[in-house]
Scaffold this motif. Structure first.
Motif: not given
Length: 127
Positions: A15-25, A61-62, A75-77, A80-87
């Motif tokens: 989740d931490y890694v995904c958040e870093k990717i979503l926030l474009e860090q 994702i990676i 296409d990680a973003r 991630i969005l699809a996976y986290r939305r489903d979850q």
């Protein structure tokens, strides 16, 4: 990083890694921290990070460039969005709705608090 008891640590790190990717860090196509570096940063065993990275590779994702390191997929973003939305929709939302019902909380109050949260946390205004 403070870990929660109810979820495996490797999933919390995912989740931490995904958040870093979503926030474009950690932008798509760019190298992400090595297993050792992320393990040191989060103060976890590198084997836990390996498990996280394996999990995220399975989700596409990676990806690993052998001998170079791990990278966020182009296409990680979207993944991630699809996976986290489903979850979220399958596991967290039903609990949230039940709590709203049991505590008799109006959706308008939730909407107001959500807008305030977005404004404070992300310096944005909702449409």
């Amino acid at each position: 990083m403070d870990f929660r008891d109810k979820q495996a640590i490797y999933l919390q790190i995912a989740d931490y890694v995904c958040e870093k990717i979503l926030l474009e860090q950690w932008p798509p196509g760019e190298r992400i921290p090595s297993v050792r570096d992320l393990g040191m940063e989060l103060e976890v065993n590198p084997n836990t990070v390996v498990r996280t990275y394996d999990f995220l590779q399975q989700k596409n994702i990676i990806f690993n460039k052998r001998g170079i390191g791990y990278f966020a997929a182009e296409d990680a973003r979207d993944r991630i969005l699809a996976y986290r939305r489903d979850q979220f929709l399958e596991t967290e939302l039903p609990v949230f709705f039940r709590t709203l019902y049991l505590l008799d909380i109006d959706l308008k109050e939730i909407e107001q608090r959500y807008e305030a949260f977005i404004k404070v946390e992300f310096n944005e205004t909702t449409p």
